[in-house]
Write an enzyme that holds these catalytic residues in place. Structure first.
Site, PDB file in Angstrom:
ATOM      1  N   THR A 177      -6.269   2.105  10.990  1.00  0.00           N
ATOM      2  CA  THR A 177      -6.243   2.429  12.751  1.00  0.00           C
ATOM      3  C   THR A 177      -7.148   2.357  13.412  1.00  0.00           C
ATOM      4  OG1 THR A 177      -5.746   4.658  11.705  1.00  0.00           O
ATOM      5  CG2 THR A 177      -6.775   4.368  13.227  1.00  0.00           C
ATOM      6  N   GLY A 192      -5.675   8.020   8.974  1.00  0.00           N
ATOM      7  CA  GLY A 192      -5.257   8.024  10.495  1.00  0.00           C
ATOM      8  C   GLY A 192      -7.091   9.042  11.287  1.00  0.00           C
ATOM      9  N   ASN A 233      -9.763   0.607   2.472  1.00  0.00           N
ATOM     10  CA  ASN A 233      -8.179   0.201   3.292  1.00  0.00           C
ATOM     11  C   ASN A 233      -8.832   1.216   4.919  1.00  0.00           C
ATOM     12  OD1 ASN A 233      -7.197   0.118   0.741  1.00  0.00           O
ATOM     13  ND2 ASN A 233      -5.474   1.353   1.085  1.00  0.00           N
ATOM     14  N   ASP A 257       0.517  -0.906  -0.244  1.00  0.00           N
ATOM     15  CA  ASP A 257       0.024  -0.200   0.024  1.00  0.00           C
ATOM     16  C   ASP A 257       0.837   1.122   0.071  1.00  0.00           C
ATOM     17  OD1 ASP A 257      -2.326   1.396   0.505  1.00  0.00           O
ATOM     18  OD2 ASP A 257      -2.378   1.562   2.156  1.00  0.00           O
ATOM     19  N   HIS A 258       0.443   2.410  -0.289  1.00  0.00           N
ATOM     20  CA  HIS A 258       0.954   3.620  -0.625  1.00  0.00           C
ATOM     21  C   HIS A 258       2.370   3.510  -0.724  1.00  0.00           C
ATOM     22  CE1 HIS A 258      -2.181   5.860   0.432  1.00  0.00           C
ATOM     23  NE2 HIS A 258      -2.330   5.475   0.779  1.00  0.00           N
ATOM     24  N   GLU A 281      -3.420   7.113  -7.271  1.00  0.00           N
ATOM     25  CA  GLU A 281      -4.413   7.696  -7.181  1.00  0.00           C
ATOM     26  C   GLU A 281      -4.409   8.599  -7.406  1.00  0.00           C
ATOM     27  OE1 GLU A 281      -4.684   7.710  -2.303  1.00  0.00           O
ATOM     28  OE2 GLU A 281      -4.382   9.841  -2.210  1.00  0.00           O
ATOM     29  N   ASP A 312       1.793   5.175  -5.556  1.00  0.00           N
ATOM     30  CA  ASP A 312       1.353   6.491  -5.013  1.00  0.00           C
ATOM     31  C   ASP A 312       2.459   7.865  -5.258  1.00  0.00           C
ATOM     32  OD1 ASP A 312      -0.253   8.813  -3.937  1.00  0.00           O
ATOM     33  OD2 ASP A 312       0.210   8.118  -1.826  1.00  0.00           O
ATOM     34  N   GLY A 363      -8.964   6.072   4.494  1.00  0.00           N
ATOM     35  CA  GLY A 363      -8.599   6.254   5.268  1.00  0.00           C
ATOM     36  C   GLY A 363     -10.687   6.189   6.011  1.00  0.00           C
TER      37      GLY A 363
END
Ligand code: 13P
Length: 273
Positions: free
Chosen positions: A225, A173, A222, A81-82, A133, A103, A201
Site C-alpha cells: 500500500t 491495506g 510485506n 505473494d499470496h 500462513e 496461502d 500488512g
C-alpha cells in the site's frame, strides 16, 4: 543476483534485521524498488500477488522482473505473494520465480497443512522456497484470525516451509483504526518454531512496531500500500501541473524509491550486501 528466501532470510535472522517484500504491478514500481535496493545496498524481495494480477499479468511481470533481478548487484528474491490457487502458484514457479507463498490460511488447519506440504515437496525439488500462513491476516475491516501458537510446530515440521507468515493483529491495506499488535503472541510462536517469521500488512505500522516485531523474530515484512500510494501521489502532483507521462514516470519511480528506502532503513537491511 537472483536468490531465494533462504539466501536473504537466514542471514537476516542471524543478524537481527528484516528484509522487505515490495509488491509491484508495473515497470515504475519495479524500477523504484530495485533503485532503492541498489542505493541502500540492501537485499530485497520483489514480486507480485495473485490478487494483483488484474493490474499486471504474471507472465508479463516475470519477463520484466526476472532480468532485473539477475542483473542487480544486490541479492533479489523474486517472490509470488499470496498464491491462492495451485494453478497460479505452479505457473509462477515455471516462469522462474525463486520463491512462492502458497496461502491456504482461510482453510481448516489440516487442509492448509496438507496442501502446503504437497506444494513444498514440488517447489523444493526446483530450488524454490515456500512461505505459508498460519492464522489468517485479514484486509480492511476483515480482521482475519490470530495464529494459534500451539499448532505452529506441527505445521512447520510437516510442511517443511521455509518461512511462516503469522497473524498477530495486522491487516492488509490501509488501517481503518490504529493497529494494535499482540507481540507476546509473536514471541510465543517464535518459541515454537525456528523458521523465519513473516509480517504481512506492513503499511501503516509505526517504526517502533516494526522494530519490536523484528526483535521478536520477524525477518520478512510485506509492503504494498505505501509504495502504491507513493507512485500515485507523485503522478497526481505532476498531472495537476499539466505534465505528461515522460515527467510522471521518473517522478513515480523516485517516489517509490524514496518510500522503499524509508522502510529498508527501519528494517535494518541497509548496507548488508
Ligand atoms: P500492505 O499493502 O498493507 O503493505 O500489505 C502488503 C502485504 O502484506 C502483501 O502480502
Amino acid at each position: 543476483m537472483l536468490v531465494n528466501l533462504n539466501d536473504v532470510l537466514l542471514p537476516a535472522q542471524k543478524g537481527g534485521y528484516g528484509v522487505g517484500l515490495f509488491n509491484t504491478i508495473n515497470a515504475e514500481l519495479a524500477a523504484g524498488v530495485f533503485a532503492a535496493a541498489e542505493a541502500m545496498r540492501s537485499p530485497v524481495i520483489v514480486g507480485t500477488a495473485e490478487v494483483l494480477l488484474p493490474f499486471g499479468g504474471l507472465e508479463e511481470l516475470s519477463y520484466l522482473l526476472l532480468p532485473m533481478a539477475k542483473r542487480a548487484s544486490v541479492p533479489v528474491v523474486l517472490h509470488f505473494d499470496h498464491g491462492t490457487t495451485l494453478e497460479a502458484t505452479v505457473k509462477a514457479i515455471e516462469l522462474g520465480f525463486s520463491s512462492v507463498m502458497f496461502d491456504r490460511s482461510d482453510r481448516p488447519f489440516e487442509e492448509n497443512m496438507k496442501e502446503v506440504k504437497e506444494l513444498t515437496d514440488y517447489a523444493h525439488k526446483k530450488g524454490v522456497t515456500v512461505e505459508a500462513e498460519l492464522g489468517h491476516v485479514g484486509t480492511g475491516e476483515d480482521y482475519g484470525f490470530m495464529t494459534d501458537p500451539d499448532t505452529a510446530y506441527e505445521f512447520v515440521e510437516k510442511t517443511k516451509v521455509d518461512a511462516l507468515a503469522v497473524s498477530i493483529g495486522t491487516v492488509h491495506g490501509p488501517y481503518l483504526k490504529k493497529p494494535c499488535l499482540d507481540v507476546e503472541l509473536l514471541s510465543k510462536i517464535r518459541a515454537q518454531v525456528d523458521v523465519p517469521l513473516v509480517l504481512h500488512g506492513g503499511s501503516g505500522l509505526s517504526d517502533e512496531q516494526f522494530r519490536e516485531c523484528i526483535k521478536r523474530g520477524i525477518c520478512k515484512v510485506n509492503i504494498f500500500t505505501d509504495i502504491n500510494k507513493a507512485a500515485a501521489k507523485a503522478a497526481g502532483t505532476l498531472y495537476r501541473e499539466g505534465c505528461g507521462m515522460t515527467d510522471l514516470i521518473p517522478a513515480m519511480v523516485a517516489g517509490v524509491k524514496e518510500a522503499t528506502e524509508e522502510k529498508m532503513k527501519i528494517f535494518g537491511s541497509v548496507g548488508r550486501c
